[in-house]
Design an enzyme around this catalytic site. Structure first.
Site, PDB file in Angstrom:
ATOM      1  N   GLU A  60       0.702  -1.161   0.116  1.00 44.58           N
ATOM      2  CA  GLU A  60       0.086   0.031   0.049  1.00 44.58           C
ATOM      3  C   GLU A  60       0.919   1.293  -0.058  1.00 44.58           C
ATOM      4  O   GLU A  60       0.369   2.240  -0.479  1.00 44.58           O
ATOM      5  CB  GLU A  60      -1.026   0.140   1.075  1.00 44.58           C
ATOM      6  N   ASP A  78      -7.733   6.532  -8.886  1.00 45.01           N
ATOM      7  CA  ASP A  78      -8.419   5.363  -9.090  1.00 45.01           C
ATOM      8  C   ASP A  78      -9.985   5.393  -8.947  1.00 45.01           C
ATOM      9  O   ASP A  78     -10.656   4.148  -9.040  1.00 45.01           O
ATOM     10  CB  ASP A  78      -8.001   4.241  -8.266  1.00 45.01           C
ATOM     11  N   THR A  83      -7.357   8.757  -1.035  1.00 46.20           N
ATOM     12  CA  THR A  83      -7.215   7.434  -0.168  1.00 46.20           C
ATOM     13  C   THR A  83      -6.028   8.141   0.740  1.00 46.20           C
ATOM     14  O   THR A  83      -5.347   8.667   0.705  1.00 46.20           O
ATOM     15  CB  THR A  83      -6.310   6.606  -1.111  1.00 46.20           C
TER      16      THR A  83
END
Length: 275
Positions: A60, A78, A83
């Site tokens: 990640e 994305d 995020t």
């Protein structure tokens, strides 16, 4: 909730179901002598859980230092908005909203509480409406607060880690299988559609049975990882499957069902080691 997009080309190992006999042989080779007392340690053991956090962080955040990721936040293009945090909470996939709501419950006057209306409005989209220009800066400020850090830990466990370990135990898989479930739920979510964890497990069930249903653990985990790779390839942002091919497949091939150290793996071409 979602994995970072591919950063660089990976070296793919690729282990198909055809390799199961070799994997089973290795598992037998590393098995304890007959009569030896062995107590399997699940992934929720504190030491194993720390290993799991580091492995996921390598994929990640390209780092083993997962505790430095509370402040992480960016839009990785994305389609999921921002995020952020230790497990990739997303403004477009509801888990970031739930996290900030929990933070408000525990500390009502926190710096992120004012963004809750905007987070509710952008939930399910990639929009930043009402969040820019200061949300990322305020997130980084909140990340210094131990209350917010604990909120991240607790939501990671509630939404991702605990369900994965529970399902792994019910399927009769050991720490490696429980980790494979956890990594899948982190990337794909714990839903029932074709590319979520539930869909991946359902696809695997067409090829094999988990140990709790009388199946072989190696065969089952290979089927699960095959289904996981298929799901990853359905989306461009996840099409680099090295977190499976040059990590989980390697440990499975070596018969390391208990996820014992030392561990060596590659993600997106970068090498990692836990001694």
């Amino acid at each position: 909730m979602e994995a970072r997009p591919t950063r660089r080309n990976a070296l793919l190992l690729g282990l198909s179901l055809a390799a199961v006999p070799a994997a089973a042989t290795l598992a037998t080779r590393f098995a304890p002598a007959a009569g030896a007392a062995v107590q399997a340690v699940n992934l929720d053991d504190p030491a194993k859980k720390e290993i799991a956090m580091k492995i996921v962080c390598s994929a990640e955040n390209s780092s083993l230092d997962w505790k430095s990721q509370y402040k992480y936040i960016e839009d990785i293009d994305d389609g999921r908005g921002y995020t952020a945090g230790i497990i990739g909470f997303c403004s477009g996939t509801h888990d970031m909203l739930e996290l900030v709501e929990l933070y408000k419950t525990r500390k009502s006057g926190n710096i992120l509480a004012k963004y809750l209306p905007a987070l509710r409005n952008v939930d399910g989209s990639d929009s930043h409406a009402g969040l820019d220009p200061n949300y990322t800066k305020d997130w980084a400020t909140a990340a210094k607060d131990t209350v917010f850090q604990q909120c991240q830990n607790d939501e990671r466990d509630r939404v991702y880690f605990n369900p994965a370990v529970s399902r792994g135990k019910s399927d009769g898989v050991r720490a490696l299988g429980q980790f494979a479930y956890y990594d899948a739920i982190v990337m794909h979510g714990d839903g029932s559609d074709g590319t979520s964890f539930g869909g991946i497990r359902k696809r695997a069930l067409t090829k094999a049975k988990p140990p709790a249903q009388g199946g072989n653990e190696t065969t089952w985990l290979n089927a699960f990882l095959d289904a996981r790779v298929w799901a990853m390839k359905q989306e461009e942002a996840h099409s680099d499957t090295s977190r499976v091919d040059t990590a989980q497949r390697v440990w499975l091939r070596n018969g390391n069902f208990d996820l014992n150290t030392p561990l060596d793996w590659k993600v997106y071409g970068d090498s990692y080691h836990i001694g």
